[in-house]
Motif scaffolding. Structure first.
Motif, PDB file in Angstrom:
ATOM      1  N   TYR A   1       1.160  -3.238 -27.190  1.00  0.00           N
ATOM      2  CA  TYR A   1       1.783  -4.505 -27.532  1.00  0.00           C
ATOM      3  C   TYR A   1       2.206  -5.352 -26.331  1.00  0.00           C
ATOM      4  O   TYR A   1       2.029  -6.577 -26.354  1.00  0.00           O
ATOM      5  CB  TYR A   1       2.978  -4.295 -28.469  1.00  0.00           C
ATOM      6  CG  TYR A   1       3.656  -5.595 -28.842  1.00  0.00           C
ATOM      7  CD1 TYR A   1       2.967  -6.574 -29.560  1.00  0.00           C
ATOM      8  CD2 TYR A   1       4.965  -5.864 -28.460  1.00  0.00           C
ATOM      9  CE1 TYR A   1       3.568  -7.779 -29.884  1.00  0.00           C
ATOM     10  CE2 TYR A   1       5.576  -7.064 -28.790  1.00  0.00           C
ATOM     11  CZ  TYR A   1       4.870  -8.018 -29.501  1.00  0.00           C
ATOM     12  OH  TYR A   1       5.457  -9.209 -29.813  1.00  0.00           O
ATOM     13  N   PRO A   2       2.753  -4.762 -25.258  1.00  0.00           N
ATOM     14  CA  PRO A   2       3.092  -5.605 -24.103  1.00  0.00           C
ATOM     15  C   PRO A   2       1.891  -6.412 -23.600  1.00  0.00           C
ATOM     16  O   PRO A   2       2.019  -7.580 -23.252  1.00  0.00           O
ATOM     17  CB  PRO A   2       3.575  -4.598 -23.058  1.00  0.00           C
ATOM     18  CG  PRO A   2       4.098  -3.460 -23.866  1.00  0.00           C
ATOM     19  CD  PRO A   2       3.166  -3.360 -25.042  1.00  0.00           C
ATOM     20  N   PHE A   3       0.713  -5.773 -23.584  1.00  0.00           N
ATOM     21  CA  PHE A   3      -0.494  -6.491 -23.176  1.00  0.00           C
ATOM     22  C   PHE A   3      -0.854  -7.561 -24.200  1.00  0.00           C
ATOM     23  O   PHE A   3      -1.137  -8.715 -23.840  1.00  0.00           O
ATOM     24  CB  PHE A   3      -1.677  -5.532 -23.004  1.00  0.00           C
ATOM     25  CG  PHE A   3      -2.970  -6.240 -22.680  1.00  0.00           C
ATOM     26  CD1 PHE A   3      -3.280  -6.566 -21.369  1.00  0.00           C
ATOM     27  CD2 PHE A   3      -3.836  -6.619 -23.696  1.00  0.00           C
ATOM     28  CE1 PHE A   3      -4.453  -7.251 -21.071  1.00  0.00           C
ATOM     29  CE2 PHE A   3      -5.006  -7.311 -23.408  1.00  0.00           C
ATOM     30  CZ  PHE A   3      -5.323  -7.624 -22.089  1.00  0.00           C
TER      31      PHE A   3
ATOM     32  N   LYS B   1      -5.274 -11.557 -17.705  1.00  0.00           N
ATOM     33  CA  LYS B   1      -4.409 -11.391 -16.532  1.00  0.00           C
ATOM     34  C   LYS B   1      -2.944 -11.548 -16.922  1.00  0.00           C
ATOM     35  O   LYS B   1      -2.071 -10.853 -16.381  1.00  0.00           O
ATOM     36  CB  LYS B   1      -4.789 -12.396 -15.453  1.00  0.00           C
ATOM     37  CG  LYS B   1      -6.154 -12.129 -14.827  1.00  0.00           C
ATOM     38  CD  LYS B   1      -6.488 -13.158 -13.757  1.00  0.00           C
ATOM     39  CE  LYS B   1      -7.866 -12.889 -13.146  1.00  0.00           C
ATOM     40  NZ  LYS B   1      -8.209 -13.908 -12.128  1.00  0.00           N
ATOM     41  N   GLU B   2      -2.676 -12.464 -17.851  1.00  0.00           N
ATOM     42  CA  GLU B   2      -1.309 -12.635 -18.345  1.00  0.00           C
ATOM     43  C   GLU B   2      -0.871 -11.409 -19.132  1.00  0.00           C
ATOM     44  O   GLU B   2       0.284 -10.987 -19.063  1.00  0.00           O
ATOM     45  CB  GLU B   2      -1.217 -13.886 -19.213  1.00  0.00           C
ATOM     46  CG  GLU B   2      -1.396 -15.183 -18.455  1.00  0.00           C
ATOM     47  CD  GLU B   2      -0.361 -15.348 -17.348  1.00  0.00           C
ATOM     48  OE1 GLU B   2       0.848 -15.127 -17.618  1.00  0.00           O
ATOM     49  OE2 GLU B   2      -0.750 -15.673 -16.206  1.00  0.00           O
ATOM     50  N   GLY B   3      -1.825 -10.830 -19.873  1.00  0.00           N
ATOM     51  CA  GLY B   3      -1.525  -9.609 -20.614  1.00  0.00           C
ATOM     52  C   GLY B   3      -1.177  -8.462 -19.691  1.00  0.00           C
ATOM     53  O   GLY B   3      -0.191  -7.737 -19.911  1.00  0.00           O
ATOM     54  N   TRP B   4      -1.968  -8.292 -18.630  1.00  0.00           N
ATOM     55  CA  TRP B   4      -1.706  -7.213 -17.675  1.00  0.00           C
ATOM     56  C   TRP B   4      -0.401  -7.435 -16.926  1.00  0.00           C
ATOM     57  O   TRP B   4       0.296  -6.480 -16.577  1.00  0.00           O
ATOM     58  CB  TRP B   4      -2.861  -7.078 -16.682  1.00  0.00           C
ATOM     59  CG  TRP B   4      -4.070  -6.425 -17.250  1.00  0.00           C
ATOM     60  CD1 TRP B   4      -5.328  -6.932 -17.323  1.00  0.00           C
ATOM     61  CD2 TRP B   4      -4.145  -5.117 -17.844  1.00  0.00           C
ATOM     62  NE1 TRP B   4      -6.182  -6.039 -17.932  1.00  0.00           N
ATOM     63  CE2 TRP B   4      -5.485  -4.919 -18.253  1.00  0.00           C
ATOM     64  CE3 TRP B   4      -3.211  -4.115 -18.075  1.00  0.00           C
ATOM     65  CZ2 TRP B   4      -5.905  -3.750 -18.881  1.00  0.00           C
ATOM     66  CZ3 TRP B   4      -3.631  -2.944 -18.702  1.00  0.00           C
ATOM     67  CH2 TRP B   4      -4.954  -2.767 -19.092  1.00  0.00           C
ATOM     68  N   LYS B   5      -0.058  -8.687 -16.689  1.00  0.00           N
ATOM     69  CA  LYS B   5       1.202  -8.986 -16.007  1.00  0.00           C
ATOM     70  C   LYS B   5       2.390  -8.477 -16.822  1.00  0.00           C
ATOM     71  O   LYS B   5       3.289  -7.812 -16.292  1.00  0.00           O
ATOM     72  CB  LYS B   5       1.313 -10.493 -15.772  1.00  0.00           C
ATOM     73  CG  LYS B   5       2.590 -10.916 -15.058  1.00  0.00           C
ATOM     74  CD  LYS B   5       2.613 -12.425 -14.855  1.00  0.00           C
ATOM     75  CE  LYS B   5       3.914 -12.872 -14.191  1.00  0.00           C
ATOM     76  NZ  LYS B   5       3.949 -14.352 -14.010  1.00  0.00           N
ATOM     77  N   ILE B   6       2.391  -8.792 -18.123  1.00  0.00           N
ATOM     78  CA  ILE B   6       3.472  -8.328 -19.002  1.00  0.00           C
ATOM     79  C   ILE B   6       3.465  -6.806 -19.091  1.00  0.00           C
ATOM     80  O   ILE B   6       4.511  -6.146 -19.005  1.00  0.00           O
ATOM     81  CB  ILE B   6       3.329  -8.937 -20.410  1.00  0.00           C
ATOM     82  CG1 ILE B   6       3.397 -10.469 -20.352  1.00  0.00           C
ATOM     83  CG2 ILE B   6       4.410  -8.396 -21.346  1.00  0.00           C
ATOM     84  CD1 ILE B   6       4.714 -11.031 -19.910  1.00  0.00           C
ATOM     85  N   TYR B   7       2.267  -6.242 -19.249  1.00  0.00           N
ATOM     86  CA  TYR B   7       2.144  -4.789 -19.395  1.00  0.00           C
ATOM     87  C   TYR B   7       2.620  -4.065 -18.139  1.00  0.00           C
ATOM     88  O   TYR B   7       3.368  -3.077 -18.216  1.00  0.00           O
ATOM     89  CB  TYR B   7       0.686  -4.423 -19.683  1.00  0.00           C
ATOM     90  CG  TYR B   7       0.451  -2.939 -19.837  1.00  0.00           C
ATOM     91  CD1 TYR B   7       0.685  -2.309 -21.053  1.00  0.00           C
ATOM     92  CD2 TYR B   7       0.008  -2.164 -18.760  1.00  0.00           C
ATOM     93  CE1 TYR B   7       0.473  -0.941 -21.199  1.00  0.00           C
ATOM     94  CE2 TYR B   7      -0.194  -0.804 -18.891  1.00  0.00           C
ATOM     95  CZ  TYR B   7       0.039  -0.197 -20.114  1.00  0.00           C
ATOM     96  OH  TYR B   7      -0.148   1.153 -20.251  1.00  0.00           O
TER      97      TYR B   7
ATOM     98  N   TYR C   1      12.691  -7.183 -21.886  1.00  0.00           N
ATOM     99  CA  TYR C   1      12.704  -7.877 -20.598  1.00  0.00           C
ATOM    100  C   TYR C   1      11.292  -8.330 -20.194  1.00  0.00           C
ATOM    101  O   TYR C   1      11.111  -9.417 -19.635  1.00  0.00           O
ATOM    102  CB  TYR C   1      13.284  -6.987 -19.511  1.00  0.00           C
ATOM    103  CG  TYR C   1      14.781  -6.792 -19.599  1.00  0.00           C
ATOM    104  CD1 TYR C   1      15.630  -7.871 -19.797  1.00  0.00           C
ATOM    105  CD2 TYR C   1      15.345  -5.520 -19.473  1.00  0.00           C
ATOM    106  CE1 TYR C   1      17.010  -7.703 -19.877  1.00  0.00           C
ATOM    107  CE2 TYR C   1      16.722  -5.341 -19.551  1.00  0.00           C
ATOM    108  CZ  TYR C   1      17.549  -6.432 -19.757  1.00  0.00           C
ATOM    109  OH  TYR C   1      18.903  -6.260 -19.843  1.00  0.00           O
ATOM    110  N   ALA C   2      10.293  -7.483 -20.460  1.00  0.00           N
ATOM    111  CA  ALA C   2       8.915  -7.828 -20.102  1.00  0.00           C
ATOM    112  C   ALA C   2       8.465  -9.082 -20.846  1.00  0.00           C
ATOM    113  O   ALA C   2       7.797  -9.951 -20.271  1.00  0.00           O
ATOM    114  CB  ALA C   2       7.981  -6.662 -20.410  1.00  0.00           C
TER     115      ALA C   2
END
Length: 356
Positions: A22-24, A153-159, A178-179
């Motif tokens: 989910y973070p991704f 890339k935005e997904g990996w940043k959050i993950y 927080y992420a």
């Protein structure tokens, strides 16, 4: 319930791979302007509705998943992501129920909606990660690969931010919160809990408060520090698999045998607690290996099995008994060390007197 007909909304069941991915998904879909609609947290009704559509022998996590799909349909979501996660590497497979999840949902949920059955199979040449993401967003008319890669890339940043906080010791809910806010908060405060246990399980078993019966809260109230696979690196878990004499086959072995193998060698870990769903074939094989190795490392171990019939009273009783045993063992070890130190000091004093 309030209905939604927005074409740029995607439903994600709050079950199974949600707890890792989910973070991704949050960063990826947000970057594409697609709003995520999550199913509600698991309740008794969620489980009952899901269990009512599948055969009795189906494992608990799948029953929960079906219930979450139904919950999304109640919300009026007309596009639901039900991924088919075949393998995460060459000949490293998920169990058949996870691999065939779209087929199962298609056959048991008799309602009209768009089933987004994106496939990730790294054992095949043309079903890699970007192909998977492309299948996720095709129903929204997004096909430009450069746009998809930029959003990833935005997904990996959050993950990655999420994982950094988890490894620092921040709890799963706080790290996720927080992420999503784009923050990295490192919790450096140590509560100084006298007992530390490694909780070995899949994310969907322990981070769902209903299925895990809030095991983290219960252990915290017992003054026990809990470590999981989320505190470990990929390399540490890979080494842990070797410690157990295993060769990687199941995709989820990292968080089971990998984490267990690492924590069995860790002298700071007082005991191992495993949580498995009744009827899970791969887990039963892994738990057997972990149990045998725990004995050779002289590490106390408790295996808790969950299904829809598991009662909270019995669950808590077993947990309390195990923790009490760990406390008694820790006290005995401390007393023995003190006595050994006293005995050594007395011997030194005698030697000193005799040499005078």
């Amino acid at each position: 319930m309030e209905k939604t007909n927005n074409s740029m909304k995607i439903g994600i069941p709050r079950a199974m791979s949600y707890y890792h991915n989910y973070p991704f998904y949050y960063g990826f879909f947000k970057a594409l302007g697609i709003e995520i609609v999550l199913s509600d947290i698991t309740t008794k009704q969620t489980l009952s509705r899901g269990a009512g559509l599948v055969v009795t022998e189906t494992c608990l996590p799948i029953k929960v998943y079906v219930g979450h799909v139904l919950n999304l349909l109640d919300k009026g979501v007309d596009k639901i992501l039900v991924p088919s996660l075949q393998s995460i590497g060459h000949k490293i497979y998920n169990c058949s129920k996870i691999r065939g999840l779209p087929d199962l949902i298609r056959n048991v949920v008799k309602q009209d909606f768009t089933l987004i059955e994106a496939t990730l199979d790294k054992s095949e040449k043309n079903q890699g990660f970007y192909s998977f993401l492309k299948e996720c967003v095709e129903p929204f008319g997004i096909t430009d690969e450069s746009v998809i890669k930029k959003a990833s890339k935005e997904g990996w940043k959050i993950y990655n931010n999420f994982m950094v906080m988890c490894k620092s010791g921040l709890s799963y809910p706080k790290a996720l919160n927080y992420a999503k806010q784009g923050k990295i908060i490192i919790d450096s405060e140590e509560k100084g809990q006298p007992i530390t246990v490694a909780l070995i399980s899949h994310g969907y078993n322990i981070y769902d408060d209903r299925t895990s019966m809030k095991i983290f809260d219960k252990l915290d109230k017992m003054d026990v520090k809990v470590l999981t696979a989320l505190q470990l690196s990929h390399e540490q878990m890979s080494e842990g698999i070797k410690t157990l004499g295993q060769e990687l086959y199941w995709a989820n072995e990292y968080e089971m045998t990998g984490a267990a193998g690492h924590y069995l060698k860790d002298n700071k870990i007082d005991g191992i607690i495993t949580v498995t769903a009744f009827g899970c074939g791969p887990d039963s094989l892994m738990i057997e290996k972990i149990t045998r190795k725990a004995k050779s490392f002289n590490k106390p171990m408790l295996n808790l099995t969950i299904d829809e019939q598991t009662g909270e009273a019995g669950f808590i009783t077993r947990l309390e008994a195990f923790v009490d045993m760990l406390f008694r063992k820790k006290r005995a070890k401390i007393i023995n060390n003190i006595q050994l130190q006293d005995s050594t000091q007395q011997s030194l004093n005698i030697e000193y007197i005799e040499t005078k």
